[in-house]
Design an enzyme around this catalytic site. Structure first.
Site, mmCIF file in Angstrom:
data_model
loop_
_atom_site.group_PDB
_atom_site.id
_atom_site.type_symbol
_atom_site.label_atom_id
_atom_site.label_comp_id
_atom_site.label_asym_id
_atom_site.label_seq_id
_atom_site.Cartn_x
_atom_site.Cartn_y
_atom_site.Cartn_z
ATOM 1 N N ASP A 66 0.852 -1.182 0.000
ATOM 2 C CA ASP A 66 0.000 0.000 0.000
ATOM 3 C C ASP A 66 0.890 1.235 0.000
ATOM 4 O O ASP A 66 1.815 1.353 0.824
ATOM 5 C CB ASP A 66 -0.896 0.021 1.235
ATOM 6 C CG ASP A 66 -2.018 -1.008 1.149
ATOM 7 O OD1 ASP A 66 -2.095 -1.715 0.122
ATOM 8 O OD2 ASP A 66 -2.802 -1.098 2.104
ATOM 9 N N HIS A 117 -5.979 2.735 -4.456
ATOM 10 C CA HIS A 117 -6.149 2.764 -2.994
ATOM 11 C C HIS A 117 -7.000 3.962 -2.575
ATOM 12 O O HIS A 117 -6.913 4.406 -1.436
ATOM 13 C CB HIS A 117 -4.769 2.806 -2.327
ATOM 14 C CG HIS A 117 -4.755 2.379 -0.888
ATOM 15 N ND1 HIS A 117 -5.553 1.373 -0.388
ATOM 16 C CD2 HIS A 117 -4.014 2.821 0.175
ATOM 17 C CE1 HIS A 117 -5.308 1.218 0.903
ATOM 18 N NE2 HIS A 117 -4.392 2.083 1.272
ATOM 19 N N HIS A 121 -7.825 8.386 0.840
ATOM 20 C CA HIS A 121 -7.636 7.444 1.953
ATOM 21 C C HIS A 121 -8.675 7.660 3.060
ATOM 22 O O HIS A 121 -8.365 7.698 4.249
ATOM 23 C CB HIS A 121 -6.222 7.582 2.535
ATOM 24 C CG HIS A 121 -5.703 6.318 3.147
ATOM 25 N ND1 HIS A 121 -5.882 6.006 4.479
ATOM 26 C CD2 HIS A 121 -5.013 5.269 2.625
ATOM 27 C CE1 HIS A 121 -5.318 4.839 4.746
ATOM 28 N NE2 HIS A 121 -4.787 4.367 3.638
ATOM 29 N N HIS A 213 3.624 -2.403 3.251
ATOM 30 C CA HIS A 213 3.515 -0.981 2.949
ATOM 31 C C HIS A 213 4.864 -0.467 2.462
ATOM 32 O O HIS A 213 5.899 -0.785 3.061
ATOM 33 C CB HIS A 213 3.079 -0.193 4.189
ATOM 34 C CG HIS A 213 1.734 -0.597 4.712
ATOM 35 N ND1 HIS A 213 1.552 -1.754 5.443
ATOM 36 C CD2 HIS A 213 0.517 -0.004 4.592
ATOM 37 C CE1 HIS A 213 0.261 -1.857 5.761
ATOM 38 N NE2 HIS A 213 -0.378 -0.814 5.262
#
Length: 260
Positions: A66, A117, A121, A213
């Site tokens: 991510d 993504h 966020h 990540h």
């Protein structure tokens, strides 16, 4: 009891029997007609589910990153992936895409999956369907403009989703992807912790999706050994686009994807 009362009692009995029999037949027909395999839905509750892992007989897993905040380690991560000759999947926010366009291009040029993504966020389960679609399409258009590629893999921020989020993603041309192996790199427990958490994870198996990540403190330092450990266990690491089934598939109630 006179004849008229007997007739009324008999008529009531017959009506009750018809109602009961009809109900039974409807239930039986429903059991027979409802398919055992429900595309994209949890067949027991009707809850829409993302893909947490994939039912596969071959030993393939996916490594995902991510990308929402930092970027100091992206180049190093790409170098390690290149060293091992494997492809991964990067789920990027709109802000990250806008801030680091050259890295987006580098990820694409290296042959890795480009994943969505969301734009900002957010906790998308709190948004309307229209807002969810907007959160999806803004980064979609940014990546398309930068690379010419159409994204079709989406990971909701915080792993937060509901039926609205999944349906909005599907209508926007996306499969929603979660994970069943969390490296916990975001907790900054250290290099050994990341390696051991992934390699010895109770859910690690054929079709697993591993969460990492790109901006976590120790990820780049753990990555080489983690990949080596996965290979030693016999796993082939492929991007999510090669792991999941497209077209006709169904989900079990744990979010495991099956091919029809």
């Amino acid at each position: 009891m006179n004849i008229e009362e007997e007739k009324a009692k008999l008529a009531k009995f017959i009506k009750t029997g018809i109602v009961v029999l009809s109900t039974f037949l409807l239930i039986a027909a429903g059991i027979y007609l409802v398919p055992k395999e429900i595309t994209v839905s949890n067949s027991s509750s009707g809850k829409e589910l993302p893909i947490y892992c994939v039912n596969r007989t071959d030993k393939k897993v996916s490594l995902t990153f991510d990308a929402a905040w930092g970027n100091d380690d992206t180049a190093t991560i790409l170098d390690i992936l290149k060293k091992h000759d494997i492809k991964a999947t990067f789920f990027m926010t709109g802000g990250w895409i806008e801030k680091y366009p050259e890295d987006v291009k580098a990820i694409a040029d290296a042959g890795h999956d480009l994943g969505n993504h969301s734009e900002k966020h957010k906790h998308m389960s709190q948004l309307s369907k229209e807002e969810c679609i907007e959160e999806l399409m803004k980064p979609h258009e940014k990546v398309k403009k930068l690379t010419g590629k159409e994204m079709n893999l989406f990971r909701p921020p915080y792993g937060d989703y509901n039926n609205t989020v999944i349906r909005a993603a599907r209508e926007s041309g996306y499969d929603t992807i979660q994970w069943d192996v969390d490296s916990l790199d975001w907790k900054d427990y250290g290099v050994d912790s990341i390696i051991n958490t992934v390699i010895n994870h109770k859910h690690l198996s054929n079709g697993s999706i591993i969460l990492c990540h790109n901006g976590a403190k120790y990820t780049k330092d753990a990555l080489d050994t983690m990949i080596t450990g996965l290979k030693e266990k016999g796993y082939e690491i492929v991007p999510v686009s090669e792991l999941v089934y497209t077209g006709s598939y169904y989900m079990d109630n744990e979010g495991r994807q099956f091919k029809k």
